[in-house]
Design a protein around this motif. Structure first.
Motif, short mmCIF file in Angstrom:
data_model
loop_
_atom_site.label_atom_id
_atom_site.label_comp_id
_atom_site.label_asym_id
_atom_site.label_seq_id
_atom_site.Cartn_x
_atom_site.Cartn_y
_atom_site.Cartn_z
N LYS A 18 -23.13 46.76 9.24
CA LYS A 18 -22.37 47.00 10.47
C LYS A 18 -22.15 45.72 11.29
CE LYS A 18 -23.90 51.81 10.96
NZ LYS A 18 -24.62 52.77 11.83
N ILE A 19 -22.84 44.65 10.95
CA ILE A 19 -22.75 43.42 11.74
C ILE A 19 -21.50 42.63 11.36
CG2 ILE A 19 -23.85 41.20 12.25
CD1 ILE A 19 -26.54 42.58 11.80
N ASN A 20 -20.75 42.21 12.37
CA ASN A 20 -19.56 41.39 12.15
C ASN A 20 -19.96 39.91 12.26
OD1 ASN A 20 -17.12 39.95 12.33
ND2 ASN A 20 -16.06 41.74 13.19
N PHE A 21 -20.24 39.31 11.11
CA PHE A 21 -20.73 37.93 11.11
C PHE A 21 -19.67 36.94 11.58
CE2 PHE A 21 -23.59 40.01 8.12
CZ PHE A 21 -24.81 39.60 8.62
N LYS A 22 -18.41 37.26 11.34
CA LYS A 22 -17.33 36.36 11.76
C LYS A 22 -17.33 36.20 13.28
CE LYS A 22 -14.12 36.85 7.89
NZ LYS A 22 -12.74 37.20 7.47
N LYS A 23 -17.58 37.30 13.99
CA LYS A 23 -17.62 37.24 15.46
C LYS A 23 -18.79 36.36 15.93
CE LYS A 23 -15.26 41.46 16.93
NZ LYS A 23 -15.40 42.71 17.69
N ILE A 24 -19.93 36.50 15.27
CA ILE A 24 -21.11 35.71 15.64
C ILE A 24 -20.84 34.23 15.41
CG2 ILE A 24 -23.54 35.23 15.07
CD1 ILE A 24 -23.71 38.24 14.26
N PHE A 25 -20.28 33.90 14.25
CA PHE A 25 -20.02 32.51 13.91
C PHE A 25 -18.95 31.91 14.83
CE2 PHE A 25 -21.99 31.48 9.62
CZ PHE A 25 -22.96 32.46 9.74
N LYS A 26 -17.94 32.71 15.15
CA LYS A 26 -16.89 32.23 16.05
C LYS A 26 -17.42 32.02 17.47
CE LYS A 26 -12.83 33.99 13.60
NZ LYS A 26 -11.72 34.97 13.61
N PHE A 27 -18.34 32.88 17.88
CA PHE A 27 -18.98 32.74 19.19
C PHE A 27 -19.76 31.42 19.27
CE2 PHE A 27 -22.89 33.25 21.70
CZ PHE A 27 -22.35 33.45 22.96
N LEU A 28 -20.44 31.08 18.19
CA LEU A 28 -21.22 29.84 18.15
C LEU A 28 -20.33 28.61 18.01
CD1 LEU A 28 -24.11 30.99 15.78
CD2 LEU A 28 -24.28 30.57 18.24
N ASN A 29 -19.18 28.79 17.36
CA ASN A 29 -18.31 27.66 17.04
C ASN A 29 -17.39 27.30 18.20
OD1 ASN A 29 -17.41 25.66 15.24
ND2 ASN A 29 -15.64 26.90 14.66
N LYS A 30 -17.99 26.78 19.28
CA LYS A 30 -17.23 26.36 20.47
C LYS A 30 -17.57 24.92 20.83
CE LYS A 30 -17.03 31.06 22.36
NZ LYS A 30 -17.51 31.96 23.43
N PHE A 47 -21.56 27.97 7.36
CA PHE A 47 -20.59 28.09 8.45
C PHE A 47 -19.15 27.86 7.99
CE2 PHE A 47 -23.79 28.04 11.81
CZ PHE A 47 -23.12 28.66 12.85
N LEU A 48 -18.94 26.83 7.19
CA LEU A 48 -17.59 26.34 6.92
C LEU A 48 -16.64 27.36 6.29
CD1 LEU A 48 -18.34 22.66 6.01
CD2 LEU A 48 -16.72 23.44 7.74
N PRO A 49 -17.07 28.15 5.31
CA PRO A 49 -16.12 29.12 4.74
C PRO A 49 -15.64 30.16 5.75
CG PRO A 49 -18.02 28.84 3.30
CD PRO A 49 -18.35 28.16 4.60
N ILE A 50 -16.41 30.35 6.81
CA ILE A 50 -16.07 31.37 7.81
C ILE A 50 -15.25 30.79 8.95
CG2 ILE A 50 -17.04 33.01 9.49
CD1 ILE A 50 -19.46 33.27 7.57
N VAL A 51 -15.67 29.62 9.48
CA VAL A 51 -14.98 29.06 10.64
C VAL A 51 -13.94 28.00 10.28
CG1 VAL A 51 -16.96 29.52 12.12
CG2 VAL A 51 -16.75 27.28 11.05
N LYS A 52 -13.97 27.54 9.02
CA LYS A 52 -13.02 26.54 8.49
C LYS A 52 -13.22 25.14 9.06
CE LYS A 52 -11.18 29.85 6.16
NZ LYS A 52 -11.56 30.01 4.75
N LYS A 53 -13.49 25.04 10.36
CA LYS A 53 -13.70 23.73 10.98
C LYS A 53 -14.82 23.83 12.01
CE LYS A 53 -11.39 20.07 13.59
NZ LYS A 53 -10.14 19.66 14.28
N ILE A 54 -15.78 22.91 11.93
CA ILE A 54 -16.89 22.89 12.87
C ILE A 54 -16.43 22.31 14.21
CG2 ILE A 54 -19.19 21.97 13.36
CD1 ILE A 54 -19.21 23.96 11.07
N LYS A 55 -16.53 23.12 15.28
CA LYS A 55 -16.14 22.66 16.62
C LYS A 55 -17.36 22.31 17.47
CE LYS A 55 -11.94 25.52 16.74
NZ LYS A 55 -11.26 26.65 17.44
N PHE A 56 -18.48 22.96 17.21
CA PHE A 56 -19.67 22.71 18.03
C PHE A 56 -20.28 21.35 17.71
CE2 PHE A 56 -20.95 25.39 14.38
CZ PHE A 56 -21.86 24.55 13.75
N THR A 57 -21.10 20.86 18.64
CA THR A 57 -21.85 19.61 18.43
C THR A 57 -23.11 19.94 17.64
OG1 THR A 57 -21.02 18.69 20.49
CG2 THR A 57 -23.00 17.69 19.58
#
Length: 237
Positions: A18-30, A47-57
């Protein structure tokens, strides 16, 4: 997945459907987020296959240690011992984490695996600022992220087997075979058959594949692939 924000620790069971991992990863990827990770490569590969590009430090505590007097990349256990004077029990590190339910011993292990990162981060970050090394450190981290994002294979292959090895179709078959098994059994690639072992078997006369995570038929097939490459390896090198 274990996340510690400095006050609260969250443990997320990756087997929960039931967990939406994409939402979690997108939330972290800021851009305004800093993720403190010890030895970041495997985490970022997830991370990379889900967010495509790392935005966080990224603040990698292992790389930070090398900027602050350590001559060899230290383990997380070593840094906790040095900075917190606590000896962590890492016996569960290579346990089967697919077993359910997760008991209290495993929960405590997961908590300890992130709890001390804040202390280590504060110590190293202060030292980097004090010694005017923070910009150089961040530059190196960005370089590492770029490598992980754009290179399919580690630089060690080029250094040990020659710059042309990454273009060789027979070599790529070996890597893809190993990676496919790792994905299938949900283990890090180096736990299945490490980069160093691949290099050793290609360079040495005798092929010796020892891995508790490879089936007999997989070892036979991998041996065939390596033998096939070795026929032309001297020309490649």
């Amino acid at each position: 997945i274990v996340i510690f924000d400095g006050e609260n620790i969250g443990i997320i069971d990756c087997l929960e459907k039931k967990i939406n991992f994409k939402k979690i990863f997108k939330f972290l990827n800021k851009k305004n987020n800093t993720l403190v990770i010890h030895s970041c490569r495997q985490d970022l590969e997830i991370f990379l296959p889900i967010v495509k590009k790392i935005k966080f430090t990224v603040f990698d505590t292992q790389i930070a240690a090398l900027f602050n007097g350590y001559t060899e990349p230290p383990s997380y256990k070593k840094l906790v011992q040095d900075f917190c004077k606590i000896s962590l029990d890492k016996a569960l590190q290579k346990e089967d984490w697919l077993k359910r339910p997760i008991d209290n011993e495993r929960i405590n292990y997961l908590i300890n695996d992130v709890y001390y990162l804040k202390i280590i981060f504060n110590k190293f970050n202060n030292l980097l600022v004090k010694n005017n090394k923070l910009k150089l450190f961040n530059k190196l981290i960005k370089k590492e992220i770029f490598k992980i994002s754009h290179e399919d294979y580690p630089v060690i292959y080029k250094k040990k087997l020659g710059s042309n090895i990454l273009k060789n179709k027979k070599f790529i078959k070996i890597i893809n075979f190993r990676n496919k098994i790792a994905k299938k059994i949900n283990l890090p690639k180096n736990w299945v058959f490490s980069d160093k072992e691949i290099i050793r078997n290609i360079k040495n006369e005798e092929i010796s594949i020892i891995s508790k995570n490879l089936k007999k038929i997989e070892i036979i097939n991998l041996t065939k692939l390596i033998k096939d490459l070795k026929k032309t390896f001297s020309k490649i090198n």
